[in-house]
Design an enzyme around this catalytic site. Structure first.
Site, mmCIF file in Angstrom:
data_model
loop_
_atom_site.group_PDB
_atom_site.id
_atom_site.type_symbol
_atom_site.label_atom_id
_atom_site.label_comp_id
_atom_site.label_asym_id
_atom_site.label_seq_id
_atom_site.Cartn_x
_atom_site.Cartn_y
_atom_site.Cartn_z
ATOM 1 N N CYS A 88 -3.292 5.989 5.948
ATOM 2 C CA CYS A 88 -4.213 6.512 4.926
ATOM 3 C C CYS A 88 -4.700 7.926 5.286
ATOM 4 O O CYS A 88 -3.957 8.875 5.101
ATOM 5 C CB CYS A 88 -5.354 5.540 4.678
ATOM 6 S SG CYS A 88 -6.101 5.826 3.063
ATOM 7 N N HIS A 103 -2.766 0.871 3.403
ATOM 8 C CA HIS A 103 -3.297 0.197 4.588
ATOM 9 C C HIS A 103 -2.409 -1.000 4.919
ATOM 10 O O HIS A 103 -2.757 -2.139 4.580
ATOM 11 C CB HIS A 103 -4.715 -0.309 4.304
ATOM 12 C CG HIS A 103 -5.744 0.763 4.257
ATOM 13 N ND1 HIS A 103 -6.499 1.119 5.348
ATOM 14 C CD2 HIS A 103 -6.138 1.576 3.251
ATOM 15 C CE1 HIS A 103 -7.329 2.092 5.017
ATOM 16 N NE2 HIS A 103 -7.124 2.391 3.748
ATOM 17 N N GLU A 143 -2.023 -2.551 7.534
ATOM 18 C CA GLU A 143 -2.646 -3.501 8.472
ATOM 19 C C GLU A 143 -3.210 -4.737 7.776
ATOM 20 O O GLU A 143 -3.289 -5.809 8.377
ATOM 21 C CB GLU A 143 -3.746 -2.798 9.284
ATOM 22 C CG GLU A 143 -5.003 -2.365 8.533
ATOM 23 C CD GLU A 143 -4.910 -0.988 7.876
ATOM 24 O OE1 GLU A 143 -3.780 -0.520 7.628
ATOM 25 O OE2 GLU A 143 -5.968 -0.384 7.598
HETATM 26 N N1 GLN Z 1 -10.846 9.771 3.152
HETATM 27 C C1 GLN Z 1 -9.537 9.628 2.622
HETATM 28 C C2 GLN Z 1 -9.542 9.421 1.119
HETATM 29 O O1 GLN Z 1 -10.516 9.010 0.554
HETATM 30 C C3 GLN Z 1 -8.770 8.521 3.314
HETATM 31 C C4 GLN Z 1 -9.374 7.170 3.109
HETATM 32 C C5 GLN Z 1 -8.873 6.158 4.096
HETATM 33 O O2 GLN Z 1 -8.376 6.507 5.177
HETATM 34 N N2 GLN Z 1 -9.018 4.894 3.784
HETATM 35 O O3 GLN Z 1 -8.552 9.648 0.486
#
Ligand code: GLN
Length: 545
Positions: A388, A514, A516
């Site tokens: 992410c 994600h 995970e």
């Molecule tokens: N801050 C980033 C976004 O909002 C990544 C978010 C995250 O890593 N879950 O796009």
């Protein structure tokens, strides 16, 4: 699936004596015992806090925010449920005081209560019961297992306890079971085992009208029969239902220990369910590998909240799972991203590690440190997985140091960067509320044939869970590609970059999702297994000089 006649059974798990006693793992393990017998299980978490969901909670305080397939931002216990039971939780699996009150108050504003005085009993308790029953119906589960957050005696959890007390009458005593998790401490020079805190905690439950059917006793030492008999006598549960729960080497061993203690059999018998032989072989095999791996490797995880061990819970577990097919123990070195910004070179922090993860995150703090870590991995061939924010960081690093776009950044980090390679998702423009407004839940992604990503997944059509507001700016796609970054995954409409990779690197992949959240001990996630495999190869390469 349930037969035509079958009714749903309800197991309620409460905790006493101290918080953090392991109710989540107990609930999850109980679910595994039922799954091993072929029953379908739907877990529910009842959280006493007033936040509507966990999405607005700081990971420092509360640990990871777990995201479900349908995009709910929930308590990390749902992660335990999914991993142990191998089920997919839904929005309905997470019930908070905030959510319950929100719907009661909305109903009141609509006039649904027809002039009645709205009260905790029956209106709030009815809403709690309705939501628990909704899970049973939606998921057609043989068993619903509901864990009540907090500790018996807390003011906040009273309405939940009252609701589950009423449920015994509503659905029948033969269809309900109360499991209480408690602590048996040792004290004094001879380490005497003490049952009094457990007795008191059971009295507290009884005051509310709940008599536990099973006591799961956390203990550092095995409990003698006379201790179990004493607990049985004072707490009014059969000795058989006093289950000793000792610390084990890996949390995944807990279901096996409970099975051995006869918990599975007791639950089935007590709830009048069909007795079935538990199929524990698969689970036992994976625990055997976890306890006695042939290999080992070390993965550094760079993130902003590494001082709270629970903040990246699912990543930690996904790494453990990824060790299983590689027959390896995975040691994690947690690195606070700020610490990479104090002028010391990244190799000082990454010395001796065989792989790197840049974790999800929000806001600008520590970003430059993360960028330096990614640069180090890219330049030295250290296996890397970006998750992410980790993908966004790897794109910024590549833009700056390979494409020559100095000053490249994310609009989240800097107001008006020279090259906004990461920018707000179009649908996020104008969104003011913070709760439940990100791009959330499961989204499809198409992988490019022949890429490492496609090879790892073994398919080109995947879905992964998301939680973000920003994305790769399409104006820079071409530039990144010209310099050798492969966009290996895109949304089906080609609008969003979902995965990137570097073909000339042993393992350099990043995903906007994600992964995970979908890893299970019995189904490790390919991106994590791939990372661990590459890390083991890296370790061998370094050892060979
Ligand atoms: N801050 C980033 C976004 O909002 C990544 C978010 C995250 O890593 N879950 O796009």
């Amino acid at each position: 699936m349930r037969g035509g006649e079958a009714v749903t059974k309800f197991i309620f798990v409460t905790g006493g004596v101290v918080s953090s006693i392991g109710k989540g793992i107990t609930t999850a393990s109980l679910g595994r015992l039922l799954r091993n017998r072929g029953f379908s299980v739907a877990p529910v978490k009842l959280d006493p806090y007033i936040n509507v969901d966990a999405g607005t909670m700081n990971p420092y305080q509360h640990g990871e925010v777990f995201v479900t397939e349908d995009g709910a931002e929930t308590d990390l216990d749902l992660g335990h449920y999914e991993r142990f039971m191998d089920v997919a939780c839904t929005r309905a699996s997470s019930i908070t005081t905030g959510k319950v009150y929100l719907s009661v108050i909305q109903a009141e504003r609509r006039g649904d209560y027809l002039g009645g005085t709205v009260q905790v009993i029956p209106h709030v308790t009815n809403e709690i019961k309705r939501t628990i029953l909704q899970v049973a119906k939606e998921q057609e589960a043989d068993v619903v297992i509901a864990e009540i957050g907090g500790t018996v005696g807390d003011i906040e959890s009273l309405p939940f306890l009252e609701a589950i007390r009423q449920m015994r009458k509503d659905v029948g005593p033969e269809n309900t079971m109360y499991v209480h998790v408690t602590l048996i401490p040792q004290i004094g020079p001879w380490g005497e085992v003490k049952t009094k805190p457990t007795q008191h905690s059971v009295y507290k439950l009884r005051e509310i009208g709940i008599s536990p059917d099973v006591l799961v006793c956390r203990t550092e030492v095995p409990l003698d029969e006379d201790v179990k008999d004493k607990i049985s006598l004072f707490c009014d549960v059969p000795s058989r239902a006093v289950v000793e729960s000792m610390n084990v080497e890996t949390i995944y061993e807990v279901p096996l220990a409970y099975e051995e203690a006869g918990l599975g059999e007791y639950v089935i018998e007590k709830l009048g369910m069909e007795p079935r032989e538990p199929k524990s072989a698969e689970w036992k095999a994976l625990v055997d590998v976890l306890k006695d791996p042939r290999e080992s490797c070390r993965i550094a995880v760079v993130g902003k909240y590494t001082s709270n061990g629970d903040a990246y819970k699912s990543i930690n577990e996904a790494l453990i799972h990824a060790g299983i097919p590689n027959h390896a123990r995975v040691d994690v070195r947690w690195i606070e991203s700020d610490s990479l910004e104090n002028g010391r070179p990244p190799e000082e922090f990454l010395e001796g590690v065989d792989g790197l993860i840049v974790a999800p995150g929000f806001g600008g703090r520590g970003v430059e440190g993360k960028i330096r870590a990614v640069q180090y991995a890219r330049e030295t061939g250290l296996p890397f997985l970006g998750i992410c924010f980790g993908l966004q960081i790897s794109v910024i690093e590549f833009a700056r140091n390979v494409c020559g776009l100095s000053g490249a950044n994310s609009e989240e980090v800097l107001d008006d960067p020279a090259y906004p390679v990461i920018h707000l998702l179009p649908e996020q423009k104008g969104v003011a509320d913070k709760g439940a407004t990100m791009r959330l839940g499961s989204w499809p992604c198409n992988l490019v044939t022949g890429t490492k990503a496609a090879k790892l997944y073994g398919t080109t059509r995947i879905t992964e869970r998301h939680r973000h507001r920003y994305e790769v700016n399409n104006d820079f796609r071409e530039k990144l590609a010209e310099h050798g970054m492969v966009i290996s995954g895109v949304s089906p409409d080609y609008r969003l970059v979902e995965m990137i990779e570097l073909p000339d690197h042993p393992y350099f992949l990043a995903t906007q999702a994600h992964p995970e959240f979908k890893s299970r001990p019995n189904r490790p996630h390919p991106l994590f297994s791939g990372l661990v495999k590459a890390a083991i190869a890296q370790k061998a390469r370094v050892a060979a000089g």
